[in-house]
Each structure stands twice: as structure tokens, then as C-alpha cells.
Design a protein around this motif. Sequence first.
Motif, PDB file in Angstrom:
ATOM      1  N   ARG A  73     133.517  63.316  51.123  1.00 59.32           N
ATOM      2  CA  ARG A  73     134.974  63.190  50.991  1.00 59.32           C
ATOM      3  C   ARG A  73     135.577  62.083  51.848  1.00 59.32           C
ATOM      4  NH1 ARG A  73     138.278  64.636  47.099  1.00 59.32           N
ATOM      5  NH2 ARG A  73     136.829  65.805  45.860  1.00 59.32           N
ATOM      6  N   GLN A  74     134.965  61.883  53.039  1.00 62.20           N
ATOM      7  CA  GLN A  74     135.596  60.925  53.960  1.00 62.20           C
ATOM      8  C   GLN A  74     135.684  59.518  53.360  1.00 62.20           C
ATOM      9  OE1 GLN A  74     132.146  62.030  55.563  1.00 62.20           O
ATOM     10  NE2 GLN A  74     131.694  60.246  56.829  1.00 62.20           N
ATOM     11  N   TYR A  75     134.831  59.241  52.347  1.00 61.00           N
ATOM     12  CA  TYR A  75     134.853  57.907  51.746  1.00 61.00           C
ATOM     13  C   TYR A  75     135.752  57.833  50.518  1.00 61.00           C
ATOM     14  CZ  TYR A  75     130.685  57.571  54.614  1.00 61.00           C
ATOM     15  OH  TYR A  75     129.810  57.606  55.652  1.00 61.00           O
ATOM     16  N   ARG A  76     136.300  58.959  50.120  1.00 65.15           N
ATOM     17  CA  ARG A  76     137.189  58.934  48.942  1.00 65.15           C
ATOM     18  C   ARG A  76     138.415  59.795  49.201  1.00 65.15           C
ATOM     19  NH1 ARG A  76     134.464  62.834  44.752  1.00 65.15           N
ATOM     20  NH2 ARG A  76     132.966  63.913  46.039  1.00 65.15           N
ATOM     21  N   PRO A  77     139.184  59.401  50.225  1.00 64.48           N
ATOM     22  CA  PRO A  77     140.336  60.210  50.609  1.00 64.48           C
ATOM     23  C   PRO A  77     141.371  60.268  49.490  1.00 64.48           C
ATOM     24  CG  PRO A  77     140.402  58.076  51.711  1.00 64.48           C
ATOM     25  CD  PRO A  77     139.093  58.157  50.996  1.00 64.48           C
ATOM     26  N   GLY A  78     142.015  61.423  49.375  1.00 64.43           N
ATOM     27  CA  GLY A  78     143.138  61.553  48.443  1.00 64.43           C
ATOM     28  C   GLY A  78     142.743  61.655  46.988  1.00 64.43           C
ATOM     29  N   GLN A  79     141.441  61.667  46.686  1.00 56.70           N
ATOM     30  CA  GLN A  79     141.054  61.753  45.275  1.00 56.70           C
ATOM     31  C   GLN A  79     141.016  63.201  44.817  1.00 56.70           C
ATOM     32  OE1 GLN A  79     137.469  59.671  44.303  1.00 56.70           O
ATOM     33  NE2 GLN A  79     138.533  57.725  44.332  1.00 56.70           N
ATOM     34  N   GLY A  80     141.212  63.394  43.510  1.00 58.62           N
ATOM     35  CA  GLY A  80     141.106  64.731  42.929  1.00 58.62           C
ATOM     36  C   GLY A  80     139.661  65.178  42.915  1.00 58.62           C
ATOM     37  N   GLY A  81     139.416  66.275  42.200  1.00 59.09           N
ATOM     38  CA  GLY A  81     138.053  66.783  42.110  1.00 59.09           C
ATOM     39  C   GLY A  81     137.761  67.777  43.204  1.00 59.09           C
ATOM     40  N   SER A  82     136.553  68.313  43.187  1.00 66.15           N
ATOM     41  CA  SER A  82     136.200  69.366  44.130  1.00 66.15           C
ATOM     42  C   SER A  82     134.874  69.032  44.794  1.00 66.15           C
ATOM     43  CB  SER A  82     136.076  70.685  43.359  1.00 66.15           C
ATOM     44  OG  SER A  82     135.313  71.590  44.096  1.00 66.15           O
ATOM     45  N   ASP A  83     134.734  69.475  46.047  1.00 65.13           N
ATOM     46  CA  ASP A  83     133.464  69.272  46.745  1.00 65.13           C
ATOM     47  C   ASP A  83     132.356  70.129  46.144  1.00 65.13           C
ATOM     48  OD1 ASP A  83     134.760  67.530  48.329  1.00 65.13           O
ATOM     49  OD2 ASP A  83     135.050  68.917  50.001  1.00 65.13           O
ATOM     50  N   ASP A  84     132.737  71.106  45.333  1.00 62.23           N
ATOM     51  CA  ASP A  84     131.724  71.984  44.730  1.00 62.23           C
ATOM     52  C   ASP A  84     131.145  71.414  43.438  1.00 62.23           C
ATOM     53  OD1 ASP A  84     132.107  73.779  46.729  1.00 62.23           O
ATOM     54  OD2 ASP A  84     133.658  74.896  45.641  1.00 62.23           O
ATOM     55  N   TRP A  85     131.625  70.263  43.030  1.00 59.71           N
ATOM     56  CA  TRP A  85     131.092  69.705  41.788  1.00 59.71           C
ATOM     57  C   TRP A  85     129.592  69.463  41.917  1.00 59.71           C
ATOM     58  CZ3 TRP A  85     135.184  65.569  39.967  1.00 59.71           C
ATOM     59  CH2 TRP A  85     136.266  66.260  39.403  1.00 59.71           C
ATOM     60  N   ASP A  86     128.888  69.694  40.813  1.00 60.21           N
ATOM     61  CA  ASP A  86     127.436  69.540  40.824  1.00 60.21           C
ATOM     62  C   ASP A  86     127.000  68.622  39.682  1.00 60.21           C
ATOM     63  OD1 ASP A  86     127.535  71.040  38.480  1.00 60.21           O
ATOM     64  OD2 ASP A  86     127.090  72.928  39.490  1.00 60.21           O
ATOM     65  N   THR A  87     125.700  68.588  39.430  1.00 59.43           N
ATOM     66  CA  THR A  87     125.160  67.697  38.393  1.00 59.43           C
ATOM     67  C   THR A  87     125.763  67.998  37.024  1.00 59.43           C
ATOM     68  OG1 THR A  87     123.131  68.182  39.600  1.00 59.43           O
ATOM     69  CG2 THR A  87     122.962  66.622  37.797  1.00 59.43           C
ATOM     70  N   PHE A  88     126.109  69.269  36.802  1.00 60.58           N
ATOM     71  CA  PHE A  88     126.650  69.629  35.486  1.00 60.58           C
ATOM     72  C   PHE A  88     128.086  69.121  35.317  1.00 60.58           C
ATOM     73  CE2 PHE A  88     123.101  72.403  36.216  1.00 60.58           C
ATOM     74  CZ  PHE A  88     122.436  72.323  35.008  1.00 60.58           C
ATOM     75  N   HIS A  89     128.842  69.115  36.414  1.00 64.01           N
ATOM     76  CA  HIS A  89     130.178  68.509  36.323  1.00 64.01           C
ATOM     77  C   HIS A  89     130.048  67.023  35.980  1.00 64.01           C
ATOM     78  CE1 HIS A  89     131.034  72.077  38.862  1.00 64.01           C
ATOM     79  NE2 HIS A  89     132.213  72.063  38.256  1.00 64.01           N
ATOM     80  N   ALA A  90     129.089  66.373  36.633  1.00 60.33           N
ATOM     81  CA  ALA A  90     128.905  64.934  36.369  1.00 60.33           C
ATOM     82  C   ALA A  90     128.482  64.707  34.918  1.00 60.33           C
ATOM     83  CB  ALA A  90     127.867  64.364  37.336  1.00 60.33           C
ATOM     84  N   MET A  91     127.609  65.587  34.418  1.00 58.03           N
ATOM     85  CA  MET A  91     127.187  65.472  33.007  1.00 58.03           C
ATOM     86  C   MET A  91     128.383  65.626  32.072  1.00 58.03           C
ATOM     87  SD  MET A  91     123.694  67.661  32.419  1.00 58.03           S
ATOM     88  CE  MET A  91     123.411  67.511  30.662  1.00 58.03           C
ATOM     89  N   ILE A  92     129.222  66.601  32.385  1.00 59.69           N
ATOM     90  CA  ILE A  92     130.396  66.857  31.532  1.00 59.69           C
ATOM     91  C   ILE A  92     131.285  65.614  31.488  1.00 59.69           C
ATOM     92  CG2 ILE A  92     132.589  68.147  31.481  1.00 59.69           C
ATOM     93  CD1 ILE A  92     130.908  70.587  32.477  1.00 59.69           C
ATOM     94  N   LEU A  93     131.488  65.000  32.650  1.00 58.71           N
ATOM     95  CA  LEU A  93     132.356  63.814  32.676  1.00 58.71           C
ATOM     96  C   LEU A  93     131.757  62.675  31.853  1.00 58.71           C
ATOM     97  CD1 LEU A  93     133.573  63.950  36.386  1.00 58.71           C
ATOM     98  CD2 LEU A  93     134.941  64.360  34.320  1.00 58.71           C
TER      99      LEU A  93
END
Length: 421
Positions: A73-93
Motif C-alpha cells: 500500500r505504501q507505494y500506491r497511496p489513496g488508491q481504491g481496492g483492498s489489501d485482501d485482493w488475491d490472484t483471483f481478483h487480478a484474474m477477474i480484472l
Amino acid sequence: MSSLGNPFAEPSWQTLESPYYNDSHRALQREAREFYENEVFPYAESWEEAGQPPVEVLHKIAEKGWLLPFGPRQYRPGQGGSDDWDTFHAMILQEEAHRSPYIGPIWGLFSGVGIGLPPVLHFGSEAQRKRFLPDGYAGKTRWCLGVTEPEAGSDVAGIRTTATKTSDGKHYIVSGSKKWITGGLWADYMTTAVRTGSPTSGAAGLSFLVIPLNSPGVKRRRIRVSGLHASGSTFFELDDVKVPIENLIGKEGEGFRMVMANFNPERFNLAVMSVRMARNAVEEAWKHALTRKTFGKPLMSNQIIRAKFGSMIRAIESCHAWLEEIAWHIKVTPRAYEQPSVGARIAFVKIQAGDVLELCVRECQQIFGGLGTTKDGKGKVVEQLNRDVRIFVIGGGSYEVLNDMSIRSTVASASKEKAKL
Ligand SMILES: Cc1cc2nc3c(=O)[nH]c(=O)nc-3n(C[C@H](O)[C@H](O)[C@H](O)COP(=O)(O)OP(=O)(O)OC[C@H]3O[C@@H](n4cnc5c(N)ncnc54)[C@H](O)[C@@H]3O)c2cc1C
């Protein structure tokens, strides 16, 4: 695109029970679908024709945290999304973006940063991460990956672009060329594989360098490729380009290892995209087969046409299931992308997904008849896919090279195991 009764237009988890997906995946899928259907797909054809998607869309995607949906997170401040996203979230996107009727603009938005920025995240120093990542994640700076050259494609170890240290040790002077660089036309930085070793140093003489593309000595021009026009495929000439030594990622000589490690997520994503695009083709042809009448009856009433759909759906669903199996392993295994057995599987699934896409594009074009060759009619999505398909079988490592590489790596691992007995 409406499914018009084809349940295989969407991955099975959207209708059947699946152990891999939960409410957070379902919510993201719905949000991404709404966004792309409203903000991207209606304009994709005109962006493909124009050869470039607008940067404003990129900023919206970045704000949602979808540009690179991973990393601290520290490298992408203020962005949406969740820290719990996993490989399946990335696949969905990836899948939702690649439902686009034109894939070129999607690549024009995502692909450069998707393969150009991760080496900084994974192998860069803390200073480099702080300097490059926040603007890269936000889409304020744009990135591309420069590995391929006119004389070195599959054979990465044959790279000829040289980076020679200046006598004061403060800079590299880079000379050479890079070819087919996605998103290079509008990139601010190119993460570039260069030769810091001697001309005969092979893989051991390669390094990774971030080249600011506004530097004197950088020239670029569009390469006119058969598909993916809006992906911004670029030829770079690098003529004595002066690059600060601080832009070296890792150490000299580590470039080949980093390029190879970067290939695994790229190949996985290419496989996800290919399967989604195969679904797009089937979805279009399905609608056509139900409505087009020949000899007084719909195409779909012919067994040979139904058999084509059967073959395509079996190929798509089994490949998607294989992708999910690998995605699960990546999700639960730290540094899974660096495991040779995972690399081999990803290479195989990338080849398989390319096969599936080729099969589906061919059969769907056939089902469309003349319309499958026509740019403006009902078959235009499939006609375009026919021009886009080749890169999915060549880019990120071609069929022939990956197939052999995976077998060689598997044999090598098996031999090591045997030696332990
Ligand atoms: C649209 C597009 C976008 C791209 N984007 C990027 C990018 O962003 N960054 C980047 O660095 N590169 C990019 N590439 C380059 C891509 O990765 C290369 O095209 C690919 O690695 C293959 O290299 P090549 O084209 O030089 O083919 P070659 O290496 O010349 O191979 C030609 C053919 O020979 C086969 N072949 C090669 N060696 C062997 C062997 N030992 N045994 C059997 N068969 C073999 C290959 O499979 C291929 O079919 C892109 C390419 C395209 C077309």
C-alpha cells in the motif's frame, strides 16, 4: 455483450459453486463489468482506429486500484481496492477488461505498465521503489518493457543493446534498439534489458536499466502490426543515451534472471486474456448461429455447427479450470512465480490458452462465413480477433520455445530429484 442464452459466455464460477471465489470477487466482477461496459467498450472501436486510448480512462482505472492490483500500500497511496485482493481478483480484472470488442485499446492502457513496472517493485531498491512506484501505480508516469530487439526475440540471451559505464562511474551510455515494445509510444520510462558484460557474455552479461524516454538520443516510431493497433507497438533507437547509474535495477549481470521471473506473471495473464477472448468469439458466433438461417433453418440446427461449439466450449472450460488451479497455488504460496514447476505449468497453460484462442477464432470465423472476414458487419469482433490472435501465440514466449523450455525444465527438475535418491 449479452450472452443470448449461452451459459459458457462467462466463467463457470459465476453460475456454479466454486471454492475459489467469495463475495469480494463477485462484487469486484460486478463493479468492473459496469465500469468497462460504460466507460470503455462503447468507445473501443474508435480508439482502436485512432491508434490510442485516452489517458483519462487510465487515470480512472488507476484510482480504483486496478492498474496493478497488487503490491504494498505504501507505494500506491489513496488508491481504491483492498489489501485482501488475491490472484483471483487480478484474474477477474483481466477478464473483464478483455471482454472488450477491441483488445488493442486495453493493451494500450495496461500492458506497458503491467510488464514494465513490476521489475521495479520486485527487484528495485527501496529508493527506486519510492521514486518510481507511486506515480507508476497512479498512471501519472507511463511504462513499457524493452526486452526484444531486431536480432534477439526468443533468444533473450542474444541481446545486443549495450550499456557502458562512463569513466566517472556515474552513468551508463546505452546504444542499440528495441522492437515491438507495447505502449512505447506514450511511455515515460522503459525498463530495458541491456548488455553490461562483454559481447560474448551471453545471459550472464545482461542487466535491467530504467531508461527515461525523454533523454537525448531516444528515438521512437510506431510499428504497424496486424492487430492491436491501439497497443502502441514501438520501435526504439537508442543512440548514446546517458542513464544515471541509480537506474540500474539490482546488480549488473542479474538482468536475465529478472527478465525470466517477469515472464511468469506476464504469461499467466496472457493465458487468462486468451481464454476470455476465446469466450468473446464463441459468444458472438453463438448469437449468429441462432439467428442466421441457411437452407430454411438456423445454423445451430446443424449437427456439425453444434459440434464446433461443443469442441470450443470443452477447450475453454478445461483451460479455465487449469488456470484456476494454478491461480490457487500462486495465491497460497509465497514467491510461487519463482518456482520452476510453476514456471513450467504457466508456460504450458499459456500455450494451451493460445491453442484454445486459435481454435475458437478459426471456428467462429467459419460460423460467420463471409461476415467473419468483414470489418463492419455482425462478424466484426471475430474478424478483429483474427488479427489480434497471433500475438497471443508469439508474445511473452512463443509456442515452440515455451513448449520445449517447459519440458527441459521438468526433465532437469526430475533428474535432480532422482539424484537425491
Ligand atoms: C504486438 C507485439 C507486442 C510485443 N510487445 C513486446 C513488449 O512490450 N516488450 C518486448 O520486449 N517484446 C515485445 N514483443 C516481442 C515478442 O516478445 C517477440 O516477438 C517474441 O519473443 C518472439 O521473438 P521474435 O519475434 O524475434 O521471433 P524469433 O525469435 O525470431 O522466432 C521466430 C519463430 O521461430 C520460432 N523459434 C525460435 N527459436 C526456435 C527454436 N530454438 N526452436 C524452434 N522454434 C524456434 C519461434 O517460435 C517463432 O515462431 C511483442 C511482439 C509483438 C508482435
